[in-house]
Design a protein around this motif. Structure first.
Motif, PDB file in Angstrom:
ATOM      1  N   GLY A  97       0.623  -1.275  -0.061  1.00 56.63           N
ATOM      2  CA  GLY A  97       0.030  -0.042   0.000  1.00 56.63           C
ATOM      3  C   GLY A  97       0.730   1.239   0.049  1.00 56.63           C
ATOM      4  O   GLY A  97       0.614   2.017  -0.762  1.00 56.63           O
ATOM      5  N   TYR A  98       1.613   1.527   0.931  1.00 54.90           N
ATOM      6  CA  TYR A  98       2.331   2.699   1.011  1.00 54.90           C
ATOM      7  C   TYR A  98       3.581   3.061  -0.028  1.00 54.90           C
ATOM      8  O   TYR A  98       3.939   4.083  -0.109  1.00 54.90           O
ATOM      9  CB  TYR A  98       2.904   2.783   2.367  1.00 54.90           C
ATOM     10  CG  TYR A  98       2.034   3.481   3.538  1.00 54.90           C
ATOM     11  CD1 TYR A  98       1.601   4.824   3.522  1.00 54.90           C
ATOM     12  CD2 TYR A  98       1.417   2.656   4.368  1.00 54.90           C
ATOM     13  CE1 TYR A  98       0.997   5.393   4.439  1.00 54.90           C
ATOM     14  CE2 TYR A  98       0.306   3.220   5.215  1.00 54.90           C
ATOM     15  CZ  TYR A  98       0.348   4.444   5.438  1.00 54.90           C
ATOM     16  OH  TYR A  98      -0.700   5.307   5.988  1.00 54.90           O
ATOM     17  N   VAL A  99       3.840   1.782  -0.488  1.00 56.23           N
ATOM     18  CA  VAL A  99       4.840   1.949  -1.540  1.00 56.23           C
ATOM     19  C   VAL A  99       4.316   1.979  -2.952  1.00 56.23           C
ATOM     20  O   VAL A  99       4.999   2.090  -4.048  1.00 56.23           O
ATOM     21  CB  VAL A  99       6.026   0.779  -1.619  1.00 56.23           C
ATOM     22  CG1 VAL A  99       6.867   1.014  -0.323  1.00 56.23           C
ATOM     23  CG2 VAL A  99       5.438  -0.624  -1.853  1.00 56.23           C
ATOM     24  N   GLY A 100       3.025   1.431  -3.112  1.00 55.22           N
ATOM     25  CA  GLY A 100       2.301   1.467  -4.153  1.00 55.22           C
ATOM     26  C   GLY A 100       2.306   2.615  -5.225  1.00 55.22           C
ATOM     27  O   GLY A 100       2.448   2.461  -6.350  1.00 55.22           O
ATOM     28  N   PRO A 101       1.802   3.648  -4.855  1.00 54.37           N
ATOM     29  CA  PRO A 101       1.630   4.969  -5.589  1.00 54.37           C
ATOM     30  C   PRO A 101       3.277   5.250  -6.161  1.00 54.37           C
ATOM     31  O   PRO A 101       3.269   5.605  -7.411  1.00 54.37           O
ATOM     32  CB  PRO A 101       1.365   6.093  -4.645  1.00 54.37           C
ATOM     33  CG  PRO A 101       0.536   5.557  -3.596  1.00 54.37           C
ATOM     34  CD  PRO A 101       1.229   4.070  -3.548  1.00 54.37           C
ATOM     35  N   SER A 102       4.165   5.107  -5.569  1.00 55.30           N
ATOM     36  CA  SER A 102       5.574   5.390  -5.888  1.00 55.30           C
ATOM     37  C   SER A 102       6.176   4.224  -6.994  1.00 55.30           C
ATOM     38  O   SER A 102       6.749   4.543  -8.125  1.00 55.30           O
ATOM     39  CB  SER A 102       6.861   5.348  -4.686  1.00 55.30           C
ATOM     40  OG  SER A 102       6.617   6.557  -4.014  1.00 55.30           O
ATOM     41  N   ILE A 103       5.634   2.856  -6.966  1.00 57.62           N
ATOM     42  CA  ILE A 103       6.064   1.935  -7.828  1.00 57.62           C
ATOM     43  C   ILE A 103       5.059   2.154  -9.021  1.00 57.62           C
ATOM     44  O   ILE A 103       5.924   2.178 -10.134  1.00 57.62           O
ATOM     45  CB  ILE A 103       5.741   0.529  -7.015  1.00 57.62           C
ATOM     46  CG1 ILE A 103       6.575   0.401  -5.866  1.00 57.62           C
ATOM     47  CG2 ILE A 103       5.909  -0.419  -8.139  1.00 57.62           C
ATOM     48  CD1 ILE A 103       8.101   0.217  -6.122  1.00 57.62           C
ATOM     49  N   LEU A 104       3.996   2.705  -8.952  1.00 58.81           N
ATOM     50  CA  LEU A 104       3.321   2.808  -9.895  1.00 58.81           C
ATOM     51  C   LEU A 104       3.878   3.873 -10.856  1.00 58.81           C
ATOM     52  O   LEU A 104       3.769   4.030 -12.130  1.00 58.81           O
ATOM     53  CB  LEU A 104       1.762   3.023  -9.552  1.00 58.81           C
ATOM     54  CG  LEU A 104       0.962   2.027  -9.151  1.00 58.81           C
ATOM     55  CD1 LEU A 104      -0.567   2.581  -8.706  1.00 58.81           C
ATOM     56  CD2 LEU A 104       0.759   0.955 -10.008  1.00 58.81           C
ATOM     57  N   GLY A 105       4.113   4.925 -10.121  1.00 56.85           N
ATOM     58  CA  GLY A 105       4.786   6.174 -10.770  1.00 56.85           C
ATOM     59  C   GLY A 105       6.203   5.728 -11.335  1.00 56.85           C
ATOM     60  O   GLY A 105       6.300   6.087 -12.609  1.00 56.85           O
ATOM     61  N   LEU A 106       6.981   4.638 -10.791  1.00 59.61           N
ATOM     62  CA  LEU A 106       8.112   4.194 -11.406  1.00 59.61           C
ATOM     63  C   LEU A 106       7.862   3.510 -12.784  1.00 59.61           C
ATOM     64  O   LEU A 106       8.335   3.797 -13.914  1.00 59.61           O
ATOM     65  CB  LEU A 106       8.859   3.249 -10.719  1.00 59.61           C
ATOM     66  CG  LEU A 106      10.057   2.678 -11.129  1.00 59.61           C
ATOM     67  CD1 LEU A 106      11.098   3.925 -11.298  1.00 59.61           C
ATOM     68  CD2 LEU A 106      10.821   1.611 -10.229  1.00 59.61           C
ATOM     69  N   GLY A 107       6.751   2.447 -12.719  1.00 60.93           N
ATOM     70  CA  GLY A 107       6.303   1.913 -14.029  1.00 60.93           C
ATOM     71  C   GLY A 107       5.713   2.801 -15.005  1.00 60.93           C
ATOM     72  O   GLY A 107       6.101   2.577 -16.252  1.00 60.93           O
ATOM     73  N   ALA A 108       5.141   3.895 -14.711  1.00 64.53           N
ATOM     74  CA  ALA A 108       4.727   4.955 -15.657  1.00 64.53           C
ATOM     75  C   ALA A 108       5.991   5.707 -16.371  1.00 64.53           C
ATOM     76  O   ALA A 108       5.904   5.961 -17.499  1.00 64.53           O
ATOM     77  CB  ALA A 108       3.740   6.025 -14.931  1.00 64.53           C
ATOM     78  N   ALA A 109       7.013   5.830 -15.306  1.00 67.88           N
ATOM     79  CA  ALA A 109       8.041   6.652 -15.782  1.00 67.88           C
ATOM     80  C   ALA A 109       8.900   5.711 -16.991  1.00 67.88           C
ATOM     81  O   ALA A 109       9.486   6.240 -18.049  1.00 67.88           O
ATOM     82  CB  ALA A 109       9.132   6.731 -15.005  1.00 67.88           C
ATOM     83  N   ALA A 110       8.740   4.295 -16.866  1.00 70.17           N
ATOM     84  CA  ALA A 110       9.462   3.457 -17.960  1.00 70.17           C
ATOM     85  C   ALA A 110       8.539   3.681 -19.194  1.00 70.17           C
ATOM     86  O   ALA A 110       8.979   3.549 -20.058  1.00 70.17           O
ATOM     87  CB  ALA A 110       9.300   2.286 -17.203  1.00 70.17           C
ATOM     88  N   LEU A 111       7.229   3.729 -19.051  1.00 72.20           N
ATOM     89  CA  LEU A 111       6.401   3.667 -20.249  1.00 72.20           C
ATOM     90  C   LEU A 111       6.518   5.169 -20.797  1.00 72.20           C
ATOM     91  O   LEU A 111       6.625   5.181 -22.292  1.00 72.20           O
ATOM     92  CB  LEU A 111       4.861   3.819 -19.885  1.00 72.20           C
ATOM     93  CG  LEU A 111       4.459   2.297 -19.304  1.00 72.20           C
ATOM     94  CD1 LEU A 111       3.128   2.127 -18.970  1.00 72.20           C
ATOM     95  CD2 LEU A 111       4.613   1.260 -20.535  1.00 72.20           C
ATOM     96  N   LEU A 112       6.912   6.011 -20.024  1.00 66.75           N
ATOM     97  CA  LEU A 112       7.205   7.572 -20.858  1.00 66.75           C
ATOM     98  C   LEU A 112       8.351   7.382 -21.566  1.00 66.75           C
ATOM     99  O   LEU A 112       8.449   7.901 -22.280  1.00 66.75           O
ATOM    100  CB  LEU A 112       7.177   8.591 -19.707  1.00 66.75           C
ATOM    101  CG  LEU A 112       5.866   8.965 -18.840  1.00 66.75           C
ATOM    102  CD1 LEU A 112       6.108   9.811 -17.949  1.00 66.75           C
ATOM    103  CD2 LEU A 112       4.834   9.292 -19.861  1.00 66.75           C
ATOM    104  N   GLY A 113       9.358   6.656 -20.775  1.00 66.40           N
ATOM    105  CA  GLY A 113      10.671   6.783 -21.776  1.00 66.40           C
ATOM    106  C   GLY A 113      10.620   5.823 -22.862  1.00 66.40           C
ATOM    107  O   GLY A 113      11.446   5.948 -23.770  1.00 66.40           O
ATOM    108  N   ALA A 114       9.318   5.030 -23.135  1.00 63.16           N
ATOM    109  CA  ALA A 114       9.163   4.295 -24.467  1.00 63.16           C
ATOM    110  C   ALA A 114       8.300   4.871 -25.345  1.00 63.16           C
ATOM    111  O   ALA A 114       7.781   4.193 -26.046  1.00 63.16           O
ATOM    112  CB  ALA A 114       8.650   2.995 -24.017  1.00 63.16           C
TER     113      ALA A 114
END
Length: 239
Positions: A97-114
């Motif tokens: 739960g508490y790391v979820g928003p950050s991990i989702l943000g990291l996944g989104a950052a990877a998609l932005l890079g692609a």
């Protein structure tokens, strides 16, 4: 079939690179929202959706059965699942739960890079739609409907440039927002009465590790993810 093909083309579209001012402005706005108390109180609802969504996603991954979801006006929430009350799966689900928003943000950052900015928005819309099926209270319906409507409007009617800007803002907001709920959690735990039902305290009961260690892990993970994800996003701008 044409409608399906059109929708698929929208989901998988390659996004244009953001204009030079988009990323710095998105980062600045995200930071202001996280730091300004009144703006944060409203925007924190989005963090709660990501927090509870992370609980639900991991619950499915560890084989638990989803039962329901509640989102409250004080920006708290409860994700309900059934399965074994103890064990590694419950620990991972509770930690998420508490790391979820950050991990989702990291996944989104990877998609932005692609160059998949629109996919970031579609994934967000899909998660909100699934959560809408599970929601069990009126305020939760309202919160998800507002976020879902905004995301749908962006993916269906927004220009490519607007979609890119929105995806960068959402990603940076999740990354910058991640550490603040952990700080708030520890402040709440430090007050008289504490927060005996918090994720950290539940993890302490599920494991031999004290709650303060779990809080520290939440914070370290979120700050580390902010550093990595922020670098992925800002590096092309700085270079």
């Amino acid at each position: 079939m044409n409608a399906l093909e059109t929708a698929w083309d929208r989901v998988t579209a390659i996004s244009p690179a953001p204009q030079a001012w988009v990323v710095p402005l998105a980062a600045l706005v995200a930071v202001v929202i996280v730091l300004e108390p009144h703006l944060w109180q409203v925007a924190r609802n989005v963090v709660t959706i990501a927090h509870e969504g992370a609980h639900l996603i991991v619950a499915v991954l560890v084989g638990r059965r989803l039962k329901g979801l509640r989102l409250h006006s004080d920006t708290s929430g409860v994700a309900i699942s059934s399965g074994k009350p103890t064990g590694f799966g419950v620990i991972v689900m509770t930690f998420a739960g508490y790391v979820g928003p950050s991990i989702l943000g990291l996944g989104a950052a990877a998609l932005l890079g692609a160059q998949r900015a629109v996919l970031v928005l579609w994934i967000g819309l899909f998660v909100v739609a699934v959560m809408m099926v599970l929601i069990r209270n009126l305020y939760g319906v309202f919160s998800l409907a507002v976020v879902g409507a905004a995301l749908f409007a962006l993916v269906w009617w927004g220009s490519a440039e607007l979609q890119v800007a929105a995806a960068y803002f959402l990603t940076l907001f999740l990354l910058f927002a991640g550490p603040r709920p952990v700080v708030e959690l520890q402040r709440q735990r430090s007050r008289r009465g504490g927060a005996p039902d918090s994720d950290a305290d539940q993890l302490a009961r599920l494991s031999p590790i004290p709650a303060i260690v779990w809080v520290t892990l939440f914070f370290v993970v979120n700050v580390g993810v902010l550093a990595v994800g922020g670098w992925w996003i800002l590096r092309p701008v700085i270079a």
